[in-house]
Scaffold this motif. Structure first.
Motif, PDB file in Angstrom:
ATOM      1  N   THR A 138     106.988  64.478  31.678  1.00 43.49           N
ATOM      2  CA  THR A 138     108.459  64.133  31.369  1.00 43.49           C
ATOM      3  C   THR A 138     109.137  64.525  32.549  1.00 43.49           C
ATOM      4  O   THR A 138     108.661  65.063  33.527  1.00 43.49           O
ATOM      5  CB  THR A 138     109.078  65.017  30.393  1.00 43.49           C
ATOM      6  OG1 THR A 138     108.847  66.273  30.635  1.00 43.49           O
ATOM      7  CG2 THR A 138     108.362  64.733  28.734  1.00 43.49           C
ATOM      8  N   ALA A 139     110.206  63.739  32.638  1.00 38.09           N
ATOM      9  CA  ALA A 139     111.263  63.914  34.116  1.00 38.09           C
ATOM     10  C   ALA A 139     111.720  65.326  33.876  1.00 38.09           C
ATOM     11  O   ALA A 139     112.052  65.843  33.034  1.00 38.09           O
ATOM     12  CB  ALA A 139     112.357  62.727  33.883  1.00 38.09           C
ATOM     13  N   LEU A 163     108.230  61.451  42.704  1.00 36.53           N
ATOM     14  CA  LEU A 163     108.117  60.425  42.191  1.00 36.53           C
ATOM     15  C   LEU A 163     109.244  60.101  41.409  1.00 36.53           C
ATOM     16  O   LEU A 163     109.794  60.793  40.666  1.00 36.53           O
ATOM     17  CB  LEU A 163     106.928  60.420  41.258  1.00 36.53           C
ATOM     18  CG  LEU A 163     106.149  59.188  40.574  1.00 36.53           C
ATOM     19  CD1 LEU A 163     105.497  58.586  41.731  1.00 36.53           C
ATOM     20  CD2 LEU A 163     104.981  59.677  39.516  1.00 36.53           C
ATOM     21  N   THR A 164     110.036  59.094  41.915  1.00 34.94           N
ATOM     22  CA  THR A 164     111.294  58.705  41.082  1.00 34.94           C
ATOM     23  C   THR A 164     111.590  57.327  40.923  1.00 34.94           C
ATOM     24  O   THR A 164     112.354  57.113  40.170  1.00 34.94           O
ATOM     25  CB  THR A 164     112.368  59.071  42.413  1.00 34.94           C
ATOM     26  OG1 THR A 164     112.127  58.346  43.605  1.00 34.94           O
ATOM     27  CG2 THR A 164     112.567  60.484  42.798  1.00 34.94           C
ATOM     28  N   ASP A 165     110.424  56.634  41.223  1.00 34.14           N
ATOM     29  CA  ASP A 165     110.659  55.106  40.703  1.00 34.14           C
ATOM     30  C   ASP A 165     109.887  54.944  39.351  1.00 34.14           C
ATOM     31  O   ASP A 165     108.724  55.349  39.339  1.00 34.14           O
ATOM     32  CB  ASP A 165     109.706  54.409  41.671  1.00 34.14           C
ATOM     33  CG  ASP A 165     109.995  52.946  41.466  1.00 34.14           C
ATOM     34  OD1 ASP A 165     110.086  52.588  40.262  1.00 34.14           O
ATOM     35  OD2 ASP A 165     109.676  51.914  42.472  1.00 34.14           O
ATOM     36  N   SER A 169     106.296  56.179  38.105  1.00 33.48           N
ATOM     37  CA  SER A 169     105.997  56.987  36.971  1.00 33.48           C
ATOM     38  C   SER A 169     104.934  56.453  35.934  1.00 33.48           C
ATOM     39  O   SER A 169     103.940  56.930  35.324  1.00 33.48           O
ATOM     40  CB  SER A 169     107.052  57.550  36.292  1.00 33.48           C
ATOM     41  OG  SER A 169     106.947  58.451  35.335  1.00 33.48           O
ATOM     42  N   GLU A 170     105.381  55.253  35.434  1.00 34.69           N
ATOM     43  CA  GLU A 170     104.464  54.420  34.182  1.00 34.69           C
ATOM     44  C   GLU A 170     103.177  54.248  34.857  1.00 34.69           C
ATOM     45  O   GLU A 170     102.083  54.545  33.868  1.00 34.69           O
ATOM     46  CB  GLU A 170     105.283  53.374  33.915  1.00 34.69           C
ATOM     47  CG  GLU A 170     106.706  53.744  33.206  1.00 34.69           C
ATOM     48  CD  GLU A 170     107.313  52.393  33.133  1.00 34.69           C
ATOM     49  OE1 GLU A 170     106.757  51.142  33.228  1.00 34.69           O
ATOM     50  OE2 GLU A 170     108.498  52.142  32.385  1.00 34.69           O
ATOM     51  N   ALA A 171     102.702  54.060  35.881  1.00 37.39           N
ATOM     52  CA  ALA A 171     101.497  53.624  36.403  1.00 37.39           C
ATOM     53  C   ALA A 171     100.686  55.226  36.464  1.00 37.39           C
ATOM     54  O   ALA A 171      99.814  55.084  35.900  1.00 37.39           O
ATOM     55  CB  ALA A 171     101.567  53.110  37.985  1.00 37.39           C
ATOM     56  N   VAL A 172     101.447  56.202  36.920  1.00 37.87           N
ATOM     57  CA  VAL A 172     100.553  57.441  36.794  1.00 37.87           C
ATOM     58  C   VAL A 172     100.559  57.829  35.492  1.00 37.87           C
ATOM     59  O   VAL A 172      99.116  58.476  35.007  1.00 37.87           O
ATOM     60  CB  VAL A 172     101.611  58.688  37.500  1.00 37.87           C
ATOM     61  CG1 VAL A 172     101.106  60.106  37.401  1.00 37.87           C
ATOM     62  CG2 VAL A 172     101.784  58.430  39.075  1.00 37.87           C
ATOM     63  N   GLN A 173     101.049  57.595  34.450  1.00 41.36           N
ATOM     64  CA  GLN A 173     100.936  57.915  33.219  1.00 41.36           C
ATOM     65  C   GLN A 173      99.614  57.116  32.610  1.00 41.36           C
ATOM     66  O   GLN A 173      98.827  57.596  31.734  1.00 41.36           O
ATOM     67  CB  GLN A 173     102.205  57.628  32.169  1.00 41.36           C
ATOM     68  CG  GLN A 173     103.405  58.478  32.366  1.00 41.36           C
ATOM     69  CD  GLN A 173     103.283  59.754  32.013  1.00 41.36           C
ATOM     70  OE1 GLN A 173     102.478  60.083  31.595  1.00 41.36           O
ATOM     71  NE2 GLN A 173     104.563  60.377  32.083  1.00 41.36           N
ATOM     72  N   SER A 174      99.846  55.872  32.764  1.00 35.97           N
ATOM     73  CA  SER A 174      98.586  54.984  32.638  1.00 35.97           C
ATOM     74  C   SER A 174      97.130  55.291  33.156  1.00 35.97           C
ATOM     75  O   SER A 174      96.266  55.234  32.434  1.00 35.97           O
ATOM     76  CB  SER A 174      98.912  53.621  33.021  1.00 35.97           C
ATOM     77  OG  SER A 174      99.049  53.232  34.203  1.00 35.97           O
TER      78      SER A 174
END
Length: 239
Positions: A138-139, A163-165, A169-174
């Protein structure tokens, strides 16, 4: 005059007394809860001959992840987390732990000394009972002083980037989700996780390291879930 000198003799030691340093055992007892891969707690401190104020930090060869982490990248990061908590715990007790890399054998030499008291960050993470890895990130809102302190530690080989974009962030989650699925679908890595899983309070007390179910279920349900898991062990596929 004699009375004054006597009083001075009693007061001088109070002003010049040297604070007692915490023991290595006290520091390690807190630092061993640092977040680490599979919670195998792969750090090991060994004696430095003739230097009680020093220890050598190395990877414990008996606690490796040859299937999940063959290059020991995760375990190296785990040692960094252990070292960070060790530093925080020493500062909380009015001491300091500094370290240098011994290029001869790639070990890390730690030195315990006096230092200013800095309260440890809160909350303190317990690796056995709180989520530390493989949970959705989470942020965080970080103050500028903290950001600068981290950026100042960057080197030619270890950089710091925030990581602010949201797209990144969504790419890292995936990637994290895909890595978790791969680890659980691949028999050799899945079985390594199973070998490190502890069921029940007695098992956690006997082997207070490894993977547990504690972060995943409410306290009221945990006993029954662990009892069922012990009486009716799951197959690797069910795990």
């Amino acid at each position: 005059m004699k009375l004054s000198l006597a009083l001075l003799g009693l007061l001088v030691p109070a002003f010049f007394v040297t604070a007692e340093l915490p023991s290595w055992s006290e520091l390690v007892d807190r630092a061993r809860w640092a977040a680490n891969a599979h919670n195998v707690q792969s750090w090991k401190l060994v004696e430095v001959s003739g230097r009680p104020d020093q220890k050598r930090l190395i990877v414990d060869p008996t606690r490796l992840l040859p299937e999940t982490d063959p290059p020991q990248r995760q375990l190296t990061i785990s040692l960094g987390a252990f070292l960070a908590v060790l530093e925080d715990e020493a500062a909380d007790r009015g001491a300091s732990v500094t370290w240098v890399q011994d290029k001869a054998d790639s070990g890390i030499v730690l030195t315990l000394a006096e230092g200013p008291r800095v309260p440890r960050p809160q909350p303190v993470v317990d690796a056995l009972t709180a989520p530390t890895v493989k949970y959705r990130t989470t942020a965080l809102r970080l103050d500028e002083a903290f950001r600068r302190s981290q950026e100042a530690q960057a080197t030619d080989t270890v950089g710091v980037r925030w990581l602010t974009d949201p797209t990144e962030s969504e790419a890292v989650q995936s990637w994290a989700k895909a890595a978790f699925n791969l680890e659980m679908d691949l028999p050799r890595t899945r079985d390594e996780s199973i070998r490190y899983t502890r069921y029940g309070e007695a098992a956690r007390k006997t082997l207070p390291w490894g993977i547990t179910l504690v972060p995943n279920f409410p306290d009221g349900n945990l006993f029954w879930i662990e009892t069922l898991a012990s009486l009716f062990p799951q197959s690797p596929q069910e795990y």
